[in-house]
Design a protein around this motif. Structure first.
Motif, PDB file in Angstrom:
ATOM      1  N   UNK A 111       0.836  -1.204   0.000  1.00  0.00           N
ATOM      2  CA  UNK A 111       0.000   0.000   0.000  1.00  0.00           C
ATOM      3  C   UNK A 111       0.869   1.253   0.000  1.00  0.00           C
ATOM      4  N   UNK A 112       1.966   1.240   0.745  1.00  0.00           N
ATOM      5  CA  UNK A 112       2.881   2.384   0.710  1.00  0.00           C
ATOM      6  C   UNK A 112       3.521   2.512  -0.665  1.00  0.00           C
ATOM      7  N   UNK A 144      -2.708  -0.873  -7.945  1.00  0.00           N
ATOM      8  CA  UNK A 144      -3.860  -0.221  -8.548  1.00  0.00           C
ATOM      9  C   UNK A 144      -4.236   0.943  -7.642  1.00  0.00           C
ATOM     10  N   UNK A 145      -4.157   2.157  -8.174  1.00  0.00           N
ATOM     11  CA  UNK A 145      -4.266   3.352  -7.339  1.00  0.00           C
ATOM     12  C   UNK A 145      -5.356   4.261  -7.877  1.00  0.00           C
ATOM     13  N   UNK A 146      -6.306   4.620  -7.013  1.00  0.00           N
ATOM     14  CA  UNK A 146      -7.323   5.604  -7.355  1.00  0.00           C
ATOM     15  C   UNK A 146      -6.874   6.941  -6.783  1.00  0.00           C
ATOM     16  N   UNK A 147      -6.670   7.920  -7.664  1.00  0.00           N
ATOM     17  CA  UNK A 147      -6.185   9.237  -7.257  1.00  0.00           C
ATOM     18  C   UNK A 147      -7.274  10.282  -7.439  1.00  0.00           C
ATOM     19  N   UNK A 155      -5.907   2.320  -2.608  1.00  0.00           N
ATOM     20  CA  UNK A 155      -4.755   1.680  -3.217  1.00  0.00           C
ATOM     21  C   UNK A 155      -4.753   0.190  -2.910  1.00  0.00           C
ATOM     22  N   UNK A 156      -4.414  -0.615  -3.893  1.00  0.00           N
ATOM     23  CA  UNK A 156      -4.399  -2.067  -3.725  1.00  0.00           C
ATOM     24  C   UNK A 156      -3.123  -2.624  -4.348  1.00  0.00           C
ATOM     25  N   UNK A 397       0.108   1.639   7.197  1.00  0.00           N
ATOM     26  CA  UNK A 397      -0.178   3.060   7.364  1.00  0.00           C
ATOM     27  C   UNK A 397       0.576   3.841   6.294  1.00  0.00           C
ATOM     28  N   UNK A 398       0.093   3.814   5.055  1.00  0.00           N
ATOM     29  CA  UNK A 398       0.790   4.527   3.991  1.00  0.00           C
ATOM     30  C   UNK A 398       0.928   6.005   4.324  1.00  0.00           C
TER      31      UNK A 398
END
Length: 510
Positions: A111-112, A144-147, A155-156, A397-398
Motif C-alpha cells: 500500500x505504501x 492499482x491506485x485511485x487518485x 490503493x491495492x 499506514x501509507x
C-alpha cells in the motif's frame, strides 16, 4: 531548492534518482541510474534472495552511494519492495545492502508502494483530470491506485508482478497453452478484490507506469527502446494490447527480443506483464492506457519535499490524516475525542519546546498516536494499550515510514500504565535519541488524553507555562461545565511527567 535522493530496490531492477524540488513543486532531475538485478527470480522460486543477487545489489548500491555523495542530498530514502518483503533471508540482505549504500533500507508495504507511485505520477503530471486510476505492474507485485486531487483515495497491491508470474507459471518458451490458462486464472483471482472495489467507476484517465508499461507503449507505437523517452504521454488501446499479447504468447524469446521497443531482458518477462495489463483493462473497462514514466522514485522525492525534510512543517498531511482516521474508525475509536486529544498534544508540544527541544516533525507522530491510542479496545478493554501497540505496529499506514509507524505504535503502548523503561523489549531496536524522544512524547500524550477525560470536548487548554520548577496548565470549561475530572486526570499524569521533564505538573485556578 531542496535536493533529495531516492533508491528503489525492486523485484526486477534497482533505480536511483537524485533531484531538486522547486518552490512550485517541480522536480528537476540531477542524476539517474538503473540496474536489472532480478532479486525476485530466486525469491519467487526458492524463497530466498540468491547470493549472486545480493552481491550484485551490493555493487549497484555502492555505485549509487558514490553518485549520491557527489550531489550532497539533504535527505536519502531507500525502499525495498515485493521480493524483499517475501524473502526468508531479508535480514541478511538488508544488513549488507545498508552497509553498501551507507543509509538504512526500508521494506515498505504494498500500500505504501502504491501511495508513492501515485505521488510520483502527480509530481510529473500535476494537472490531471480526476479521478484517475493508475496501474503499475512491477517485478513482484502490481499496484492499482485511485487518485483524486493529487492524493491516493484507494490503493491495492496484488502479487501480480511480471517476474513473479514468469517464475511460477511460464517455464516454457514460448509458453504452453495450459500454462497461459493457469496464469490467466491466477490473474483473475487476484484481480477480484480490485474489480469489486474499483470496477464500474468512471475514470477521467487511466495511467500505466513501470518498465513493462513502457515496453507495451513503445511496441504498439513503433518507438525504439533507445528512444523510450518519447513514450511519455503516448497511449495503448485495449485492442492494441490484446494484439500484442497474442503475438508475444506465440513468439519464442529470440523473436520477442527483436521486437521494436522491447529490450532483451524485458522480453523474458513481458508475456506475464502484458497479461496483467490486458486483464486489468478488460475487467476495469479501461479503453486505453496512457504511459507515465514516473514511479516510486519520483514519489519518494515528492514525499520528502512535502513531509518537510528540511523545513519546519509540522502537521499531519491530509493523506496521513485520512489514513489514521480510517484506521481508527475501523476499530470503533471516538473520532471527536481523538481530534481533541491530537489538538491538545500539538499545543502542548509547542509550548514545551524549550524543555524537550525536539524537532517539530514529531508533532505528526503525536497527532497520529492520539488518533490510534484506543484501537486496542476493539480487542479487549483489559490492557488495551498493549493491543493498540500490536495493531498499529502491524498495520499498513501509507504515508508513514517504518520507523515513524513503530514510534506511533510505541506511543500507543506507553500512553498509560508504565513509562518506557529498559526492561521493555519493544525498545531494543531504538537508538538512544529515539528512546529519549519516546519518553518526552509519551508524557505529552498522557496529558493530552487527560485533558478530554470526560470525552465531550468541553475543556479548552488556554495556557501552558513553565514557572520555575513547575509546568502550569490553565484550563477553561464550557458554559455550565467544569474541569474537575480533567484536573484529576492531569494529576494522575504528574508523576510520569515529572520523571521525564523534572517539573511538577499543575492546573492553575483562574
Amino acid at each position: 531548492m531542496a535536493r533529495f535522493a531516492a533508491v528503489d530496490i525492486g523485484s526486477n531492477s534497482m533505480r536511483l534518482l537524485v533531484a531538486e524540488t522547486t518552490e512550485d513543486g517541480k522536480l528537476l532531475r540531477l542524476a539517474e541510474d538503473r540496474q536489472v538485478t532480478r532479486l525476485g527470480e530466486s525469491v519467487f522460486s526458492r524463497g530466498l534472495i540468491s547470493e549472486e543477487a545480493i552481491r550484485l545489489t551490493e555493487e549497484v548500491l555502492t555505485r549509487f552511494r558514490l553518485t549520491i555523495g557527489g550531489f550532497g542530498a539533504a535527505a536519502v530514502r531507500a525502499v525495498a519492495t515485493s521480493a524483499t518483503r517475501d524473502a526468508g533471508n531479508q535480514e541478511e540482505f538488508l544488513t549488507r545492502a545498508k552497509q553498501a549504500l551507507g543509509a538504512p533500507i526500508e521494506i515498505i508495504s504494498g500500500i505504501e508502494e502504491a501511495r508513492l507511485i501515485g505521488l510520483g505520477v502527480h509530481a510529473i503530471w500535476p494537472q490531471e483530470p480526476e479521478p484517475l486510476i493508475i496501474v503499475d505492474v512491477g517485478g513482484g507485485s502490481a499496484e492499482f491506485i485511485l487518485m483524486d486531487q493529487g492524493t491516493m483515495v484507494e490503493g491495492y497491491s496484488r502479487p501480480l508482478g511480471a517476474v513473479r508470474l514468469k517464475e511460477v507459471f511460464l517455464d516454457k518458451d514460448p509458453p504452453k497453452r495450459e500454462q497461459v490458462h493457469r496464469l490467466q486464472e491466477f490473474i483473475d483471482e487476484k484481480l477480484e478484490l480490485v474489480v469489486r472495489r474499483l470496477g464500474g467507476r468512471p475514470f477521467a484517465r487511466a495511467i500505466a507506469t513501470s518498465a513493462s508499461a513502457a515496453a507495451i507503449v513503445c511496441a504498439v507505437n513503433g518507438i525504439p527502446r533507445s528512444a523510450r523517452v518519447e513514450a511519455e504521454g503516448r497511449h495503448a488501446t485495449l485492442e492494441q494490447v490484446r494484439t500484442l499479447y497474442r503475438e508475444l504468447m506465440q513468439s519464442p524469446i529470440e523473436k520477442r527480443r527483436k521486437m521494436v521497443g522491447i529490450g532483451p531482458k524485458r522480453a523474458e518477462i513481458l508475456v506475464a506483464g502484458v497479461a496483467v495489463f490486458l486483464r486489468a483493462m478488460e475487467r476495469l473497462d479501461l479503453p486505453r492506457l496512457d504511459y507515465c514514466g514516473a514511479g516510486v522514485r519520483e514519489g519518494i522525492i515528492a514525499d520528502l519535499a512535502t513531509r518537510g525534510a528540511v523545513t519546519d512543517s509540522v502537521a499531519m498531511r491530509e493523506g496521513q490524516r485520512r489514513v489514521v482516521e480510517v484506521f481508527a474508525k475501523r476499530f470503533g475509536v471516538d473520532l471527536q475525542h481523538a481530534r481533541q486529544t491530537a489538538a491538545h498534544a500539538a499545543k502542548l508540544f509547542e509550548r514545551l519546546r524549550p524543555l524537550h527541544k525536539l524537532d517539530r516533525s514529531y508533532v505528526r507522530l503525536l497527532e497520529a498516536a492520539c488518533y490510534l491510542l484506543d484501537v486496542g479496545h476493539y480487542v479487549s478493554d483489559t490492557g488495551h494499550h498493549k493491543h493498540s501497540h500490536y495493531l498499529v505496529a502491524h498495520a499498513d499506514l501509507p504515508g508513514f515510514t517504518a520507523t515513524e509507524k513503530q514510534l506511533v505504535a510505541l506511543l500507543c503502548r506507553f500512553h498509560r500504565k508504565s513509562m518506557p523503561a529498559s526492561r521493555h523489549v519493544e525498545l531494543l531496536h531504538l537508538s538512544t535519541a529515539q528512546r529519549r524522544a519516546l519518553e518526552l512524547l509519551a508524557a505529552i500524550v498522557r496529558v493530552a488524553d487527560a485533558l478530554d477525560r470526560s470525552r465531550d470536548q468541553h475543556v479548552t487548554l488556554r495556557r501552558c507555562e513553565v514557572w520555575g520548577d513547575a509546568v502550569v496548565l490553565t484550563l477553561e470549561a464550557g458554559e455550565g461545565k467544569d474541569y474537575a475530572l480533567e484536573e484529576w486526570a492531569v494529576e494522575r499524569c504528574s508523576t510520569a511527567f515529572r520523571s521525564v521533564y523534572d517539573k511538577a505538573l499543575l492546573v492553575a485556578r483562574p
